[in-house]
Design an enzyme around this catalytic site. Structure first.
Site, mmCIF file in Angstrom:
data_model
loop_
_atom_site.group_PDB
_atom_site.id
_atom_site.type_symbol
_atom_site.label_atom_id
_atom_site.label_comp_id
_atom_site.label_asym_id
_atom_site.label_seq_id
_atom_site.Cartn_x
_atom_site.Cartn_y
_atom_site.Cartn_z
ATOM 1 N N ASP A 56 0.842 -1.183 0.000
ATOM 2 C CA ASP A 56 0.000 0.000 0.000
ATOM 3 C C ASP A 56 0.890 1.250 0.000
ATOM 4 O OD1 ASP A 56 -2.800 1.015 0.460
ATOM 5 O OD2 ASP A 56 -1.719 1.999 2.067
ATOM 6 N N THR A 89 -2.825 5.678 -4.493
ATOM 7 C CA THR A 89 -1.713 6.416 -3.865
ATOM 8 C C THR A 89 -0.388 6.112 -4.569
ATOM 9 O OG1 THR A 89 -1.566 4.657 -2.256
ATOM 10 C CG2 THR A 89 -2.694 6.631 -1.564
ATOM 11 N N THR A 90 -0.186 4.832 -4.903
ATOM 12 C CA THR A 90 1.057 4.478 -5.583
ATOM 13 C C THR A 90 1.121 5.199 -6.921
ATOM 14 O OG1 THR A 90 0.822 2.321 -4.558
ATOM 15 C CG2 THR A 90 2.484 2.508 -6.275
ATOM 16 N N ASP A 372 -9.533 0.224 1.242
ATOM 17 C CA ASP A 372 -9.428 0.810 -0.101
ATOM 18 C C ASP A 372 -10.635 0.424 -0.945
ATOM 19 O OD1 ASP A 372 -6.965 1.628 0.632
ATOM 20 O OD2 ASP A 372 -5.833 0.480 -0.859
HETATM 21 P P1 ADP Z 1 -2.471 2.215 -6.419
HETATM 22 O O1 ADP Z 1 -1.956 2.477 -5.036
HETATM 23 O O2 ADP Z 1 -2.072 3.304 -7.360
HETATM 24 O O3 ADP Z 1 -3.931 1.925 -6.449
HETATM 25 P P2 ADP Z 1 -2.116 -0.558 -7.119
HETATM 26 O O4 ADP Z 1 -0.953 -1.401 -6.768
HETATM 27 O O5 ADP Z 1 -3.409 -0.824 -6.439
HETATM 28 O O6 ADP Z 1 -1.691 0.946 -6.943
HETATM 29 O O7 ADP Z 1 -2.319 -0.689 -8.695
HETATM 30 C C1 ADP Z 1 -3.353 -0.033 -9.360
HETATM 31 C C2 ADP Z 1 -3.206 -0.170 -10.846
HETATM 32 O O8 ADP Z 1 -3.238 -1.546 -11.244
HETATM 33 C C3 ADP Z 1 -4.358 0.513 -11.562
HETATM 34 O O9 ADP Z 1 -3.862 1.247 -12.642
HETATM 35 C C4 ADP Z 1 -5.215 -0.663 -12.041
HETATM 36 O O10 ADP Z 1 -5.959 -0.355 -13.190
HETATM 37 C C5 ADP Z 1 -4.147 -1.704 -12.316
HETATM 38 N N1 ADP Z 1 -4.673 -3.068 -12.321
HETATM 39 C C6 ADP Z 1 -5.304 -3.722 -11.333
HETATM 40 N N2 ADP Z 1 -5.661 -4.970 -11.725
HETATM 41 C C7 ADP Z 1 -5.230 -5.118 -12.998
HETATM 42 C C8 ADP Z 1 -5.291 -6.180 -13.964
HETATM 43 N N3 ADP Z 1 -5.850 -7.334 -13.673
HETATM 44 N N4 ADP Z 1 -4.743 -5.964 -15.181
HETATM 45 C C9 ADP Z 1 -4.149 -4.777 -15.458
HETATM 46 N N5 ADP Z 1 -4.066 -3.751 -14.599
HETATM 47 C C10 ADP Z 1 -4.596 -3.900 -13.382
HETATM 48 MG MG MG Z 2 -4.901 0.305 -5.569
#
Ligand code: ADP
Ligand code: MG
Length: 517
Positions: A56, A89-90, A372
Site C-alpha cells: 500500500d 496512492t502508488t 481501499d
Molecule cells: P495504487 O496504489 O495506485 O492503487 P495498485 O498497486 O493498487 O496501486 O495498482 C493499481 C493499478 O493496477 C491501476 O492502474 C489498475 O488499473 C491496475 N490493475 C489492477 N488490476 C489489474 C489487472 N488485472 N490488469 C491490469 N491492470 C490492473
Molecule cells: Mg490500488
C-alpha cells in the site's frame, strides 16, 4: 539564521530544483515495484523492530524515514489521494516522480521552469476536460469489479470475490462514514461478513455483568469514572485506626455515590473511553449494568452516531438526556475473544464489516485492502462513473494530450508533451512489474489507442498485449484517476517553480549574531 539551497549555477552541491527532482524520484522508487496486480510488497520495519508487510503506497510512504521538507510535500500527494479517493496512492507518487523526471529533461533543454509549470497546469486542465467525456455508468456488476480491481495484487486477492460482495453490499447501504470495519485474527477470510449494526472490539468489565441487554440505554463517557484527582492526592494525617476506617469508608461512599448517580440516569450500558474505578465497576455489575472501558475514540464516535447518545466529558453533568438507544446489545465470541454487537440502532444506516484472517499480520493487510476497496466502491457509487483500468485512461489521455500539444505552441507545448509522456509511466510500470517488455507493451498500447474503442485498452499483465480492460473486468473509479493526475500535476508545477529552499535553524542553534535589532 537559515540554510539555503538555491538554483545558482556556481554553487557547489545540488540546486533546489535538483533536490526536488531527486526526492520525487526517491519516493517514486520506494513504491514503483508495488504497482498493479503483479506488484511486489515492501517490508517495513520500525525503530522498535515491529514490521508490516504491505504494498500500500500510503502506508509505505508514511513509514519511510525520508525526512525532508520536500518529501513531506510530496507525501501529501499520497495523503490527499488516500483521503479523497481511498486508492491510487502508488499511482499518484509514480506520476509525480515521472513528471519531475520529464521536467528535468526540459530543464536540460533550457526550458524556463515557469514555462514548464504553466505547460503542466494547462495539460492537467485539458486532461480534466477530456476525462469528462470518458467513463461508463455504474451498475452493481461494475461496482463489484471495481472492488475486485482495488484488491488485486494484495493479500486480499485470493478471496476478492467474497470480499467484493461485502463491499458492494455495505457501500450501497450506507455512506462511508457510517461503515465500521473491525478486524479479528484466528479465522478464515471467507468468514468475513457484513452486519447491520455496530461491532465494537471490547468486553465487559466484570463477569457478573449481563451478556446481553435488550433495549439498552447507552451512556458514552469520555472521562475517568473515579473520584476527582485532587481527592486522590490529598495528604491526610490520621491519628488512629478509626480515623483510617472513616477515611476509607468515606472514599468508598463517594465511589458508590458515583455508581448510583450513573444508575439513576436510567443507563444500563456504559462505554467509557478512559478508566473506571474498581469499586464503581462492582457497583455497576451488582446493578446489572453492562460496562466497557478504554473504548477507542473512533468507536465512541461511531456509537454516538448509531445510537444518538451524546459523548459526555464530565460525569457531573451526565444525565438521562445524554443516553442513546438500540434494540439489542450482545457480547459475542469471535476468534476466541469477545466482541460487542449492537443491533436495531436508531441510525438505520449503521453497518459494520468484520474482517477475518488467520494471523494478525494478514488480517491487518486484508483490512487495509478492504478499506481501499470499500472506499473505491463508495466513490464510484457516489460519482456514478468508472473507467477501464490497466493504465487505459492514462494512455488515452496521453494520446489526446499529444494532439492537444500541437495546438499550444511555444515552450509550453514542450511541457504539455512532457506531461503526456509522463502519463505513460502507469501502463509502462504495470508491464514492467509483470516481467513483460515495457517497450513492446507500449508500442501495442499506443497503436490500440488510436483506434475506435481504443480508450478501453490497457496492459494485459499476462502477455503484454493491449487488451480491452472491460473484458478483463478491470475497472476503477474516475475520481481515482482524475485526482492522481491533478495532484501530481499541481505538485510538480509547484516544485518546478521553487528557486530557493531555506531551512530555518532550530532556535537552539541561533547565536547572538543572528539577532541584530
Ligand atoms: P495504487 O496504489 O495506485 O492503487 P495498485 O498497486 O493498487 O496501486 O495498482 C493499481 C493499478 O493496477 C491501476 O492502474 C489498475 O488499473 C491496475 N490493475 C489492477 N488490476 C489489474 C489487472 N488485472 N490488469 C491490469 N491492470 C490492473
Ligand atoms: Mg490500488
Amino acid at each position: 539564521m537559515s540554510e539555503q539551497v538555491n538554483n545558482s549555477k556556481n554553487q557547489k552541491g545540488a540546486t533546489a530544483r535538483e533536490v526536488c527532482i531527486h526526492i520525487a524520484r526517491e519516493l517514486s522508487t520506494l513504491v514503483k515495484h508495488t504497482l498493479g496486480p503483479n506488484g511486489l510488497d515492501n517490508m517495513l520495519v520500525d525503530t522498535a523492530g515491529d514490521s508490516v508487510i504491505t504494498n500500500d503506497g500510503a502506508t509505505i510512504i508514511q513509514q519511510s524515514a525520508i525526512d525532508h521538507a520536500v518529501a513531506k510535500i510530496i507525501m501529501n500527494v499520497a495523503k490527499t489521494q488516500d483521503e479523497l479517493c481511498f486508492d491510487g496512492t502508488t499511482s499518484s507518487l509514480i506520476l509525480t516522480g515521472e513528471m519531475m523526471e520529464q521536467g528535468a529533461e526540459l530543464l536540460k533543454d533550457k526550458v524556463h521552469p515557469t514555462k514548464i509549470a504553466l505547460g503542466f497546469l494547462m495539460a492537467a486542465l485539458k486532461a480534466e476536460e477530456l476525462l469528462l467525456d470518458m467513463g461508463m455508468e455504474v451498475n452493481e456488476e461494475m461496482l463489484n469489479l471495481a472492488a475486485q480491481t482495488a484488491m488485486t495484487g494484495k493479500s486480499a486477492e485470493s478471496d476478492k470475490e467474497h470480499l467484493a460482495n461485502i463491499c458492494v453490499e455495505v457501500a450501497m447501504a450506507a455512506p462511508i462514514e457510517d461503515i465500521t470495519i473491525v478486524q479479528r485474527p484466528n479465522g478464515k477470510v471467507q468468514e468475513s461478513t457484513a452486519i447491520a449494526g455496530l461491532l465494537i472490539d471490547g468486553e465487559k468489565l466484570d463477569h457478573a455483568m449481563p451478556d446481553a441487554v435488550e433495549d439498552p440505554k447507552i451512556g458514552l463517557i469520555a472521562a475517568d469514572i473515579d473520584i476527582p484527582d485532587y481527592a486522590q492526592q490529598l495528604n491526610v494525617q490520621l491519628s488512629d485506626n478509626s480515623g483510617v476506617k472513616d477515611f476509607i469508608d468515606s472514599r468508598n461512599a463517594q465511589l458508590v455515590e458515583i455508581g448510583e448517580r450513573l444508575k439513576e440516569t436510567g443507563m444500563n450500558v456504559l462505554f467509557c473511553s478512559r478508566e473506571v474505578h474498581p469499586a464503581i465497576i462492582e457497583h455497576l455489575a451488582s446493578n446489572n449494568i453492562y460496562a466497557v472501558r478504554r473504548v477507542r475514540r473512533s468507536d465512541m464516535e461511531a456509537l454516538s452516531k448509531a445510537t444518538n447518545a451524546r459523548i459526555v466529558m464530565n460525569i457531573d453533568t451526565f444525565s438521562n438526556k445524554d443516553l442513546g438507544s438500540a434494540g439489542l446489545l450482545e457480547e459475542v465470541t469471535i476468534g476466541e475473544r469477545p466482541m460487542i454487537k449492537l443491533t436495531g440502532t436508531p441510525n438505520k444506516s449503521t453497518v459494520s464489516v468484520l474482517v477475518r484472517a488467520p494471523t494478525e499480520h494478514v488480517v491487518a493487510e486484508i483490512k487495509r485492502a478492504f478499506d481501499d476497496a470499500i472506499g473505491v466502491v463508495s466513490i464510484a457509487y457516489e460519482d456514478k462513473s468508472v473507467l477501464p483500468g490497466g493504465g487505459a485512461p492514462y494512455m488515452q489521455l496521453s494520446t489526446k494530450l499529444k494532439e492537444f500539444a500541437s495546438t499550444v505552441g511555444g515552450r509550453e507545448q514542450m511541457a504539455v508533451e512532457a506531461f503526456a509522456n509522463a502519463l505513460e509511466v502507469i501502463p509502462k510500470t504495470l508491464a514492467e512489474n509483470s516481467g513483460l517488455d515495457p517497450i513492446d507493451a507500449m508500442i501495442a498500447l499506443r497503436k490500440a489507442h488510436t483506434e475506435e474503442d481504443g480508450w478501453k485498452y490497457g496492459v494485459n499483465v499476462n502477455d503484454g498485449s493491449a487488451t480491452n480492460m472491460l473484458d478483463e473486468g478491470v475497472i476503477e473509479p474516475k475520481r481515482v484517476v482524475a485526482q492522481a493526475i491533478r495532484s501530481a500535476a499541481d505538485i510538480s508545477a509547484q516544485l518546478m517553480r521553487i528557486q530557493l529552499i531555506t531551512t530555518a535553524k532550530p532556535v537552539s542553534e541561533i547565536g547572538d549574531d543572528d539577532f541584530k535589532f
